[in-house]
Design a protein around this motif. Sequence first.
Motif, PDB file in Angstrom:
ATOM      1  N   ASP B 116       0.838  -1.204   0.000  1.00  0.00           N
ATOM      2  CA  ASP B 116       0.000   0.000   0.000  1.00  0.00           C
ATOM      3  C   ASP B 116       0.872   1.252   0.000  1.00  0.00           C
ATOM      4  OD1 ASP B 116      -2.923   1.148   0.636  1.00  0.00           O
ATOM      5  OD2 ASP B 116      -1.478   2.226   1.882  1.00  0.00           O
ATOM      6  N   HIS B 141      -4.182  -7.800   1.227  1.00  0.00           N
ATOM      7  CA  HIS B 141      -5.606  -7.860   1.591  1.00  0.00           C
ATOM      8  C   HIS B 141      -6.237  -6.488   1.777  1.00  0.00           C
ATOM      9  CE1 HIS B 141      -4.333  -6.791   5.599  1.00  0.00           C
ATOM     10  NE2 HIS B 141      -3.435  -7.766   5.557  1.00  0.00           N
ATOM     11  N   LEU B 142      -5.478  -5.408   1.559  1.00  0.00           N
ATOM     12  CA  LEU B 142      -6.047  -4.078   1.775  1.00  0.00           C
ATOM     13  C   LEU B 142      -6.812  -3.602   0.540  1.00  0.00           C
ATOM     14  CD1 LEU B 142      -2.900  -2.646   3.532  1.00  0.00           C
ATOM     15  CD2 LEU B 142      -5.099  -3.171   4.621  1.00  0.00           C
ATOM     16  N   THR B 143      -7.721  -2.664   0.770  1.00  0.00           N
ATOM     17  CA  THR B 143      -8.584  -2.178  -0.314  1.00  0.00           C
ATOM     18  C   THR B 143      -7.774  -1.811  -1.555  1.00  0.00           C
ATOM     19  OG1 THR B 143     -10.008  -1.276   1.403  1.00  0.00           O
ATOM     20  CG2 THR B 143     -10.415  -0.528  -0.844  1.00  0.00           C
ATOM     21  N   SER B 144      -6.703  -1.037  -1.352  1.00  0.00           N
ATOM     22  CA  SER B 144      -5.917  -0.562  -2.488  1.00  0.00           C
ATOM     23  C   SER B 144      -5.247  -1.709  -3.236  1.00  0.00           C
ATOM     24  CB  SER B 144      -4.840   0.413  -1.992  1.00  0.00           C
ATOM     25  OG  SER B 144      -3.969  -0.259  -1.094  1.00  0.00           O
ATOM     26  N   ILE B 146      -6.384  -5.101  -3.167  1.00  0.00           N
ATOM     27  CA  ILE B 146      -7.369  -5.973  -3.800  1.00  0.00           C
ATOM     28  C   ILE B 146      -7.732  -5.374  -5.154  1.00  0.00           C
ATOM     29  CG2 ILE B 146      -9.768  -6.739  -3.588  1.00  0.00           C
ATOM     30  CD1 ILE B 146      -9.059  -7.168  -0.610  1.00  0.00           C
ATOM     31  N   LYS B 152      -7.799 -11.594  -6.763  1.00  0.00           N
ATOM     32  CA  LYS B 152      -8.902 -11.307  -5.839  1.00  0.00           C
ATOM     33  C   LYS B 152     -10.052 -10.571  -6.528  1.00  0.00           C
ATOM     34  CE  LYS B 152      -7.650 -12.736  -1.675  1.00  0.00           C
ATOM     35  NZ  LYS B 152      -8.456 -13.624  -0.829  1.00  0.00           N
ATOM     36  N   LEU B 155     -12.471 -12.534  -8.863  1.00  0.00           N
ATOM     37  CA  LEU B 155     -13.299 -13.651  -8.385  1.00  0.00           C
ATOM     38  C   LEU B 155     -14.775 -13.330  -8.642  1.00  0.00           C
ATOM     39  CD1 LEU B 155     -11.561 -14.345  -4.937  1.00  0.00           C
ATOM     40  CD2 LEU B 155     -11.598 -15.894  -6.902  1.00  0.00           C
ATOM     41  N   GLY B 158     -15.839 -10.839  -6.415  1.00  0.00           N
ATOM     42  CA  GLY B 158     -14.829  -9.789  -6.258  1.00  0.00           C
ATOM     43  C   GLY B 158     -15.338  -8.415  -6.666  1.00  0.00           C
TER      44      GLY B 158
END
Lengths: 482, 482
Positions: B116, B141-144, B146, B152, B155, B158
């Motif tokens: 990030d 796994h952070l918003t930026s 994903i 991710k 999907l 997703g």
Amino acid sequence: MEQMPKSKTIALRQKLIGPSCQLFFKKDPLKIVRAKAQYMYDERGDAYLDCINNVAHVGHSNPAVVKAGSEQMAVLNTNNRFLHDEIVICAEKIINTLPENLEVCFFVNSGSEANDLALRLAQIHTGNTDVIALEHAYHGHLTSLIDISHYKFNLPGGVGQKDHVHVAPCPDSYRGKYRDNQHSLDETGYLYSEDVRKICDEIKKKGKGVCAFIAESFLSCGGQVIPPKNYFENVYQHVREAGGICIADEVQVGFGRIGRHWWTFQHYNIQPDIVTMGKPMGNGHPVACVVTTREIANSFRRTGVEYFNTYGGNPVSCAIANAVFDTIERENLRERALVVGEHLLDSCQMLAKKHKCIGDVRGCGLFVGIDLVEDPISRKANKKCAEYVVQRMREEHILVSADGPECNVIKFKPPMVFTKENVDEVILTLDRVLKEVRHQEHLDAKIKSIQNQPQGVPTVETHATKEHRPRRALIEETIKSI
Amino acid sequence: MEQMPKSKTIALRQKLIGPSCQLFFKKDPLKIVRAKAQYMYDERGDAYLDCINNVAHVGHSNPAVVKAGSEQMAVLNTNNRFLHDEIVICAEKIINTLPENLEVCFFVNSGSEANDLALRLAQIHTGNTDVIALEHAYHGHLTSLIDISHYKFNLPGGVGQKDHVHVAPCPDSYRGKYRDNQHSLDETGYLYSEDVRKICDEIKKKGKGVCAFIAESFLSCGGQVIPPKNYFENVYQHVREAGGICIADEVQVGFGRIGRHWWTFQHYNIQPDIVTMGKPMGNGHPVACVVTTREIANSFRRTGVEYFNTYGGNPVSCAIANAVFDTIERENLRERALVVGEHLLDSCQMLAKKHKCIGDVRGCGLFVGIDLVEDPISRKANKKCAEYVVQRMREEHILVSADGPECNVIKFKPPMVFTKENVDEVILTLDRVLKEVRHQEHLDAKIKSIQNQPQGVPTVETHATKEHRPRRALIEETIKSI
């Protein structure tokens, strides 16, 4: 413990660490080599009374926490794709402190990771993207959080306000938009909440819904602000009517800091949909948590997307968090925060009677702010006074800091093992320091005269060769001469 | 060490932990209570040979790492606004392993936080927002992250592809767009890099510049993919010509895993502008780092916005990272990764000659993948075979996992203390398991028959009452009967 002279640490730091990572007391930073309970020790063995490190919640180097971490580290530290007892025990402890609707935990490594996940959950659950946050609020260092943190995005070099972000006025009844000298506290709470309602209405007018309202239950970076009693209740109602969910950011103020409750939102008559917790949770170890409702957790589950956080909820992090919980209970630290905090608040209020530069004293438990003003009527922020106090207290070996939009609020958020005697020491010293600045008109001249003397403010390059506390002596001389 | 029966751990986990947090072996998850070097132990004391936990880089519960962490924890754990030696020592160790242009460190808590921050630095430095990432890539796994992780966002549930995100084909010469049975490896490298050039051209056509190209130096979630030798060199040139910077994500593959180099990008003739590192850095402890150029760090500094990460670079995290570095050097773990990794690769290649379901074996050091196929000509992915292998190996007390876009690649990324004898055990067992699936046409029938038998696949509710390894016995019977 020291592995190189301070001058070398400084040189390497300047060379190797990102210059955006700032030091306390930039011009003459502290090198801390050990810490115990509410004291930090520099490389010379000098002790500093710590009034600022809320992260060291149950005391620096707390033996029970160290033991739990060390023992678990020696046995197993792996990810939560394997079953382990510590994570479920930790989740159980957390859930037991919360209202019934908050029943599902996601473990992460930092308050920032927690708030990022909270926003993601809110987006998935509501299908909306518009977030309402507060003026001067800070929710973390990640991209998604800087976007919603007015404290950061609104800086001159900040990223500015994104379209999906809405900023509601800080519900500060002392120096905010609606003040307690114009309205009753209830009225200010109502008026501030109405501003949130108006934002909700604007979002609805555009045919959209609200994603989330996020706020610290007491605002720390905003200047130790305690929203009026009726504020959140009204706000939550407006946000929910607009389709949004309500996130209580307890990263700074949770884990019993305010004494009466485990979580500061419990000071209000509200039930958040998501609570985020961090800093004190690991007493310095990176562990944090997002707690939410079954419904919101299920919305996430239904996407079919796995949530995997490599270290989140690992056995060591959870063993440490469990030890923090146990220590708070065993040592009655919430009661202590209440008792010592009341003594701190009372003492600060006594001080306010003596020093007209203290405009407001506010707080609860061991979360207290002293709002310094140029004069009590206009309430004009006195940043210079705050700078002076922080610097002088450091010279007296007491660590306090200043925050708030105008950097004029002296913050107290000490480890929870702080004592009444510590309070007395702080207050006596603060009294003395404030006497030095009693004559407001002399302050500028004093600081200026100190800065003009070459040895007055040691620079990074030369300070290591300076004698012990030269600035203090210098200021004392300066003061005597006034 | 076990604090409750496994059944209770499972029940509490189901009740209290977000259902999106998945367990390995969902139907009969492992409860791990301790781990040492390359072995994990369940609550019954059964050992599992660990081929998957790259995070436990210098071995589970490594005594030197545990000692460093425990000792520092007992003395001081605070934030990096105070000077401390461990952070600068750690930065120095990191910088010493990197090309000269990479000279400034930012310490964070996780690979996700690192990536990030890397993106944020790239945006600030270039003023651009368009990011190019790879197909099947995962960066956190952070918003930026994903948003840029095709693995991710693509999907079914997703978030989909955002406008600022561009996905370049995965440079997989075995099962990607350009293959080694149609082109020379050099040609595939060129063709894949040309696809990145085309993306750059499209961005430029719109009057914009590129913000960043981000890629793992070897792709892990993408299926243990090793990009052709000339790929990154060409790509970096195109990206830089389009105004972008190049980020090497070394979170999974760094710290000497590939043996020959400290960092996997050093396998290529490139100098990234930012390198992110994480997972192995703390041997399980949450610590990670972003390393960049002076120029990029200065762009960030010029915004005037402070970067503060509460736990980032704290003395405990850095003492642990330093111990990991020292252990790698003291125990010659890079050499060991090279030697043991070559033996693993050779052995897997021997196995490939025996078993036509092995379509490809690829790797370097202790980063190896076995690509399982339905037939070697079409290279059609054999997910069922991979599932069978993972499950059967677990029954044989060997932990491997499957990944890649079609979940057909058996991954090896064991702790670096893995031995040749461990390799032999794995290979012998894998040989036996693959014999079981030699007759492809019988596989479906076998799995089906196992699943239809009520005791075959213990459910979460009942497995705790099952006898030890019932599935293995059952499969052996099934196989004998074929």
